[in-house]
Write an enzyme that holds these catalytic residues in place. Structure first.
Site, short mmCIF file in Angstrom:
data_model
loop_
_atom_site.label_atom_id
_atom_site.label_comp_id
_atom_site.label_asym_id
_atom_site.label_seq_id
_atom_site.Cartn_x
_atom_site.Cartn_y
_atom_site.Cartn_z
N ARG A 210 2.83 10.91 -3.07
CA ARG A 210 1.37 11.06 -3.00
C ARG A 210 0.95 12.44 -3.51
O ARG A 210 -0.06 12.58 -4.21
CB ARG A 210 0.89 10.83 -1.56
CG ARG A 210 0.96 9.38 -1.10
CD ARG A 210 0.27 9.19 0.23
NE ARG A 210 1.07 9.56 1.37
CZ ARG A 210 1.76 8.71 2.13
NH1 ARG A 210 1.78 7.42 1.82
NH2 ARG A 210 2.44 9.12 3.18
N PHE A 226 -2.25 -2.44 -3.23
CA PHE A 226 -1.50 -2.55 -1.97
C PHE A 226 -1.70 -1.25 -1.17
O PHE A 226 -0.76 -0.62 -0.70
CB PHE A 226 0.00 -2.76 -2.23
CG PHE A 226 0.32 -3.86 -3.20
CD1 PHE A 226 0.38 -5.18 -2.78
CD2 PHE A 226 0.52 -3.59 -4.55
CE1 PHE A 226 0.68 -6.20 -3.69
CE2 PHE A 226 0.81 -4.60 -5.45
CZ PHE A 226 0.89 -5.91 -5.01
N ASP A 248 -6.31 -4.21 -1.20
CA ASP A 248 -5.28 -4.79 -0.33
C ASP A 248 -5.76 -6.16 0.12
O ASP A 248 -6.97 -6.38 0.28
CB ASP A 248 -5.02 -3.90 0.89
CG ASP A 248 -3.66 -4.16 1.52
OD1 ASP A 248 -2.77 -3.30 1.39
OD2 ASP A 248 -3.48 -5.22 2.13
N SER A 249 -4.83 -7.08 0.31
CA SER A 249 -5.21 -8.43 0.74
C SER A 249 -5.53 -8.49 2.23
O SER A 249 -6.07 -9.48 2.72
CB SER A 249 -4.08 -9.42 0.42
OG SER A 249 -2.89 -9.05 1.11
N ASP A 295 2.37 -0.12 -5.23
CA ASP A 295 3.30 0.13 -4.11
C ASP A 295 3.32 -1.08 -3.20
O ASP A 295 2.83 -1.05 -2.07
CB ASP A 295 2.85 1.39 -3.34
CG ASP A 295 3.83 1.78 -2.25
OD1 ASP A 295 5.00 1.38 -2.33
OD2 ASP A 295 3.41 2.47 -1.29
N CYS A 335 10.34 -0.95 -2.60
CA CYS A 335 10.94 -0.49 -1.34
C CYS A 335 11.95 -1.49 -0.81
O CYS A 335 12.34 -1.44 0.35
CB CYS A 335 9.85 -0.21 -0.30
SG CYS A 335 8.90 -1.68 0.17
#
Length: 391
Positions: A210, A226, A248-249, A295, A335
């Site tokens: 970040r 995301f 984002d969902s 991400d 990830c």
């Protein structure tokens, strides 16, 4: 309580790898229950290590390769070393940052245990039945080791323990208690949702990445896909981005992102948040963004899902390559532990080729130093990232 290995299966333990797979076991003493501390012995009875037994493919997680007791002194010693390491790298006892990972499982020789610190609260998470059973003893030693640094220990393992163990586990404070949930990362404030949030409430592992985004954000239009709690978004805003869109969902994630942006940049009109599926958003988005951050959550949680995961990473990155402005910068991550660096790079390279864009690597990213990788446990290297310049 002893577990005996098949002939020749002790070699990985001699190299200090902390896992014993179920297929390596010849036989075990009667009465061993899930979560018990067991001794692992070679076929001819030689002591190899001591750890927690668990039903599943990873049958034993080794806590020590020495013949020593797993008691309060053991927990205290391991936690003290973990803290000393975070102090030595400058992440703990830092006036601009009170957010860091104190214990990173195998990376801190405590397989099955995660502890993240958010201000005066430590959030503890067990990934094995053995660590769950030891939670109160560990919390007691944690409070001793941390001293003035923490006042609360929140236990959050409802979703990380094997459901077949039927532990009846509930999340909650096992020491202290507080409603204060604002922490500090590199001078920026954020709310931590350790009650209902993913992981321990925040993605501590992206802190340095970040900060890197912040360096590139000045005057740029930024899309944070995301976004979860909006970490990349408010770093981009501090970096001087001209606009930041967070997607984002999850409606809860969007709510938390909005709160975090407001906490740092109240009434700042540069930021907008959208609750929408990532692929659908990218499909309808114009070529308006100078920087895109991808991400996503882990596309592959086990090896059987690897093939489909790589297809998913390729498809997602194709969309980003198609949409990003010429001269844009793409931050893209995986990830998934089972996705290797080469797997991920190949998926992203394939995406670049399919999109017909010229692409150069600016940075190859990974997890920060407070998420250490045990040199004998390469599987601990789970976070992979690339920063790409797109012509």
């Amino acid at each position: 309580m002893n577990i005996y290995l098949k002939r020749g299966k002790e070699e990985s333990l001699k190299r200090f790898h902390p896992w014993v797979f179920s297929g390596a076991i010849q036989h075990m003493d009667d009465g061993i229950a899930e979560g018990d501390i067991v001794d692992v012995l070679s076929n001819n009875g030689k002591f190899l290590g001591r750890g927690h037994y668990q039903i599943g493919s990873i049958a034993v997680r080794i806590l020590t390769f020495e013949d020593k007791l797993i008691d309060t002194q053991f927990w205290y010693h391991c936690l003290k070393i973990a803290l000393q390491m975070r102090i030595s790298i400058g992440i703990a006892d830092n006036s601009h940052n009170n957010t860091y990972r104190l214990v990173h499982g195998e990376g801190d020789n405590l397989p099955g245990l995660i502890i993240d610190c958010y201000g005066k609260t430590a959030v503890m998470q067990a990934h094995s039945v053995g660590m769950h059973i030891c939670r109160n003893a560990i919390a007691k030693e944690l409070v001793k080791v941390m001293g003035h640094r923490i006042e609360n220990v929140y236990y959050k393992s409802e979703t990380t323990l094997p459901f077949k163990a039927e532990l009846g586990q509930e999340n909650g404070f096992i020491y202290g208690g507080t409603e204060e949930n604002v922490a500090l990362e590199n001078g920026l404030k954020f709310h931590v949702d350790w009650l209902r949030g993913q992981k321990t409430g925040f993605f501590v592992d992206q802190r340095e990445n970040r900060s890197l985004l912040e360096q590139y954000a000045k005057g740029k239009s930024v899309l944070n896909m995301f976004c979860y709690t909006g970490g990349f978004s408010f770093y981009a805003m501090r970096g001087g981005a001209k606009l930041v869109h967070s997607v984002d969902s999850s409606a809860k994630a969007i709510e938390l992102t909005t709160k975090n942006v407001e906490l740092n940049f109240p009434n700042d009109e540069r930021h907008k948040a959208f609750c929408e599926d990532a692929f659908k958003y990218l499909e309808r988005a114009g070529s308006n963004y100078d920087i895109i951050i991808l991400d996503p959550p882990a596309f592959a949680k086990h090896r059987a899902a690897l093939h489909n995961a790589l297809k998913g990473y390729t498809r997602l990155n194709v969309k980003a390559f198609e949409k990003i402005k010429s001269g844009g910068i793409l931050f893209t991550f995986s990830c998934s532990q089972v996705v290797t660096k080469d797997n991920f790079r190949n998926a992203v390279f394939t995406a670049a080729a399919l999109a017909g864009r010229k692409v150069r690597i600016l940075h190859q990213l990974h997890q920060p130093a407070d998420h250490p990788i045990n040199i004998y446990h390469p599987e601990g290297e789970y976070l992979k990232g690339l920063v790409l310049f797109v012509e």
